[in-house]
Design an enzyme around this catalytic site. Structure first.
Site, PDB file in Angstrom:
ATOM      1  N   HIS A   1       1.976   4.630  -2.804  1.00 46.37           N
ATOM      2  CA  HIS A   1       2.114   6.080  -2.559  1.00 46.37           C
ATOM      3  C   HIS A   1       3.511   6.560  -2.937  1.00 46.37           C
ATOM      4  CE1 HIS A   1      -1.741   5.987  -0.790  1.00 46.37           C
ATOM      5  NE2 HIS A   1      -1.416   5.695   0.438  1.00 46.37           N
TER       6      HIS A   1
ATOM      7  N   HIS B   1       0.839  -1.205   0.000  1.00 44.33           N
ATOM      8  CA  HIS B   1       0.000   0.000   0.000  1.00 44.33           C
ATOM      9  C   HIS B   1       0.874   1.256   0.000  1.00 44.33           C
ATOM     10  CE1 HIS B   1      -3.721   2.266   1.380  1.00 44.33           C
ATOM     11  NE2 HIS B   1      -2.756   3.134   1.630  1.00 44.33           N
ATOM     12  N   GLU B   2       1.815   1.321   0.920  1.00 45.04           N
ATOM     13  CA  GLU B   2       2.633   2.533   1.039  1.00 45.04           C
ATOM     14  C   GLU B   2       3.596   2.664  -0.148  1.00 45.04           C
ATOM     15  OE1 GLU B   2       1.467   4.488   3.131  1.00 45.04           O
ATOM     16  OE2 GLU B   2       0.399   3.092   4.451  1.00 45.04           O
TER      17      GLU B   2
HETATM   18 ZN   LIG Z   1      -2.720   5.196   1.924  1.00 49.57          ZN
END
Ligand SMILES: [Zn+2]
Length: 204
Positions: free
Chosen positions: A89, A85-86
């Site tokens: 980003h 997830h990160e």
């Molecule tokens: Zn997030």
């Protein structure tokens, strides 16, 4: 307390190393970052920290650092979820001039993270016993809900502002499958493996 903190940190770091070694999805994201010119240095760009009990991880664009919460992300499955997830980003921040203070940018990267990680594991559960249409609906709802929760968890914005931003950018960002989508076509077996293993890890 200090002792427990050190043990948590040690376990967290061991789990991170294991994920990087074993998880095809984490490796895929690391390779994508590398080929975009944003190679991850594990010691510098990933940190284990104590967080508030409702958070499992985060990305700090100022330090370009992923935080894994050593007190809440306590197994490999959760850590794989946080890392991928990160890393989405981090990838978006590397690829675009991402402005985390701009709510549309934030909504977009959260939609992508939910779409490519969280909701992809989830969709494996639906396959087989739902119609195609329902899978699509359920998947889009999963992405919207997860993105909403992520925005509300990390930023001081109203519910309406978060929902409006998600609706504004949804179609464009939901259909942007870089870097995972492009690679699904290229080596679909690996990705299938990545997702099914992720699911077995117990990431929710
Ligand atoms: Zn997030």
């Amino acid at each position: 307390m200090k002792g427990k903190n050190n043990i948590d940190k040690f376990k967290c770091e061991q789990n991170i190393y294991a994920c990087i070694k074993e998880s095809p999805l984490v490796r895929l994201m690391m390779n994508a970052l590398k080929s975009s010119g944003c190679e991850i240095d594990i010691r510098r760009h990933i940190a284990c920290e104590e967080c508030s009990p409702t958070v499992s991880g985060g990305y700090d664009p100022v330090l370009n650092q992923i935080v894994v919460c050593q007190n809440t992300a306590t197994n490999k499955g959760l850590i794989q979820g946080v890392l991928t997830h990160e890393m989405i980003h981090m990838f978006d921040y590397c690829r675009n001039e991402l402005d985390f203070k701009n709510i549309d940018h934030l909504a977009c990267t959260e939609i992508r993270a939910a779409n490519l990680t969280h909701c992809s594991f989830l969709s494996a559960c639906f396959q087989g016993d739902a119609s195609l249409f329902n899978i699509k609906e359920a998947h889009q709802n999963c992405v919207k809900t997860k993105a909403y929760q992520s925005i509300i968890a990390v930023r001081d914005v109203t519910k309406t502002d978060a929902i409006d931003a998600i609706e504004r950018v949804f179609t464009r960002c939901y259909n942007d499958l870089e870097p995972i989508g492009r690679r699904i076509k290229r080596s679909s077996r690996d990705i299938h493996k990545a997702y099914s293993e992720g699911y077995l890890f117990g990431y929710d």
